[in-house]
Scaffold this motif. Structure first.
Motif, PDB file in Angstrom:
ATOM      1  N   THR A   1       0.831  -1.205   0.000  1.00  0.00           N
ATOM      2  CA  THR A   1       0.000   0.000   0.000  1.00  0.00           C
ATOM      3  C   THR A   1       0.864   1.254   0.000  1.00  0.00           C
ATOM      4  O   THR A   1       0.564   2.229  -0.701  1.00  0.00           O
ATOM      5  CB  THR A   1      -0.935   0.007   1.225  1.00  0.00           C
ATOM      6  OG1 THR A   1      -1.774  -1.146   1.189  1.00  0.00           O
ATOM      7  CG2 THR A   1      -1.810   1.262   1.237  1.00  0.00           C
TER       8      THR A   1
ATOM      9  N   PHE B   1       2.133   2.004  -3.493  1.00  0.00           N
ATOM     10  CA  PHE B   1       1.081   2.569  -4.349  1.00  0.00           C
ATOM     11  C   PHE B   1       0.728   3.999  -3.939  1.00  0.00           C
ATOM     12  O   PHE B   1       0.457   4.855  -4.787  1.00  0.00           O
ATOM     13  CB  PHE B   1      -0.165   1.687  -4.307  1.00  0.00           C
ATOM     14  CG  PHE B   1      -0.081   0.447  -5.159  1.00  0.00           C
ATOM     15  CD1 PHE B   1       0.171   0.534  -6.516  1.00  0.00           C
ATOM     16  CD2 PHE B   1      -0.245  -0.811  -4.600  1.00  0.00           C
ATOM     17  CE1 PHE B   1       0.260  -0.606  -7.316  1.00  0.00           C
ATOM     18  CE2 PHE B   1      -0.157  -1.957  -5.370  1.00  0.00           C
ATOM     19  CZ  PHE B   1       0.093  -1.860  -6.731  1.00  0.00           C
TER      20      PHE B   1
ATOM     21  N   SER C   1      -4.954   1.788  -3.790  1.00  0.00           N
ATOM     22  CA  SER C   1      -3.680   1.477  -3.117  1.00  0.00           C
ATOM     23  C   SER C   1      -3.883   0.377  -2.076  1.00  0.00           C
ATOM     24  O   SER C   1      -3.108  -0.585  -2.008  1.00  0.00           O
ATOM     25  CB  SER C   1      -3.116   2.735  -2.449  1.00  0.00           C
ATOM     26  OG  SER C   1      -2.836   3.740  -3.401  1.00  0.00           O
TER      27      SER C   1
END
Length: 306
Positions: A109, A112, A147
């Motif tokens: 995450t 992203f 994300s």
């Protein structure tokens, strides 16, 4: 090749950072201080963005989520590492799989999120008149949601792969947390598919996020160089400085950790690199964004004076 005892295990032994007893207490104190600073810094950043109307913009919406990820991220590792340094080296099978699952979610995450923040800076500098029309609340939520979804998909893939493996005695994991490669080393089952998935997913995610960041900043650089005013150029670059620092802090240790050539692979170097991206980087990110960002510093002064 070492012979493995095929007795199934219910727990693992994490060997930790070092077996030197004289370093246990200094390292315990150091990592405790780092964890406390990480909690204070990231919680403070989230609260500051929440209570400061001037920070209710897409850039700080992404930053608050980055702080949340860093907060969760460090909380996965620090307590376990502190327990390890206090000579509590065992972790249950369920605990190890759970730690691995959340580790992959948040590390993916964060990658992203950094790419989404680069795109945000690209739109802000290269198309300033269209910024509010392009970076709407809905778009920001989609980028944030994407994300987290990417993190969940990547985690589900690798964690599911671990769940179907058999683990045997000796059940010692040569790391301070349940990282994928370290777990694969103690598996009795064939891990070729797991290793292939690890290479494919890690490669695709790393290349795609880095490409977004690089292309965004190449466009930003081209646009900034066309600006005649030195003051305007400086202002444009300064808005990107914090993000570029965060990208370097994150991808530098991750690259050193996972992109070592096979002939030069060092488990000790991998552990040191892992300390940086799991513990040090989450502590530094709030400092980077507060010390290098005038809007954050002004909002902090206003909040303190109230």
């Amino acid at each position: 090749m070492a012979v493995k005892n095929y007795t199934m295990v219910s727990e693992f032994i994490l060997l930790g950072l070092t077996d030197r007893l004289d370093l246990q207490v200094p390292l315990f104190v150091l990592f405790l201080v780092i964890y406390v600073l990480t909690l204070a810094g990231n919680m403070g950043m989230i609260v500051l963005i929440r209570i400061s109307p001037q920070l209710h913009t897409p850039m700080y919406f992404f930053l608050s989520n980055l702080s949340l990820v860093d907060l969760c991220y460090s909380s996965i590792f620090a307590p376990r590492l502190l327990m390890n340094l206090a000579q509590s080296k065992t972790i249950s099978y369920a605990g190890c799989i759970t730690q691995h699952c959340f580790f992959v979610v948040f590390v993916t995450t964060e990658g992203f999120l950094l790419a989404a923040m680069a795109y945000d800076r690209y739109v802000a500098i290269c198309s300033p008149l269209l910024y509010t029309a392009v970076m709407t609340k809905r778009v920001c939520i989609h980028l944030i949601g994407g994300s987290y979804l990417g993190g969940l998909v990547n985690s589900f893939t690798h964690t599911s792969g671990l769940l179907i493996l058999s683990f045997c005695v000796p059940n010692t994991v040569n790391h301070f947390f349940c990282d994928t490669p370290a777990m694969l080393q103690v598996a009795c089952s064939d891990v070729h598919i797991n290793e292939l998935l690890l290479v494919i997913f890690s490669g695709v995610i790393a290349i795609s996020t880095l490409l977004i960041i690089i292309i965004s900043y190449l466009c930003i650089l081209t646009t900034v160089l066309k600006i005649h005013s030195a003051e305007s150029r400086y202002k444009a670059f300064s808005t990107c400085a914090s993000h570029l620092t965060a990208v370097t802090l994150f991808y530098g240790p991750v690259s050193l950790s996972h992109l070592q050539p096979g002939s030069m692979y060092s488990q000790e170097q991998e552990k040191i690199s892992a300390v940086f991206y799991t513990l040090v980087v989450p502590m530094l990110n709030p400092l980077v964004y507060s010390l290098r960002n005038k809007e954050v510093k002004d909002a902090l002064k206003k909040a303190i004076s109230c």
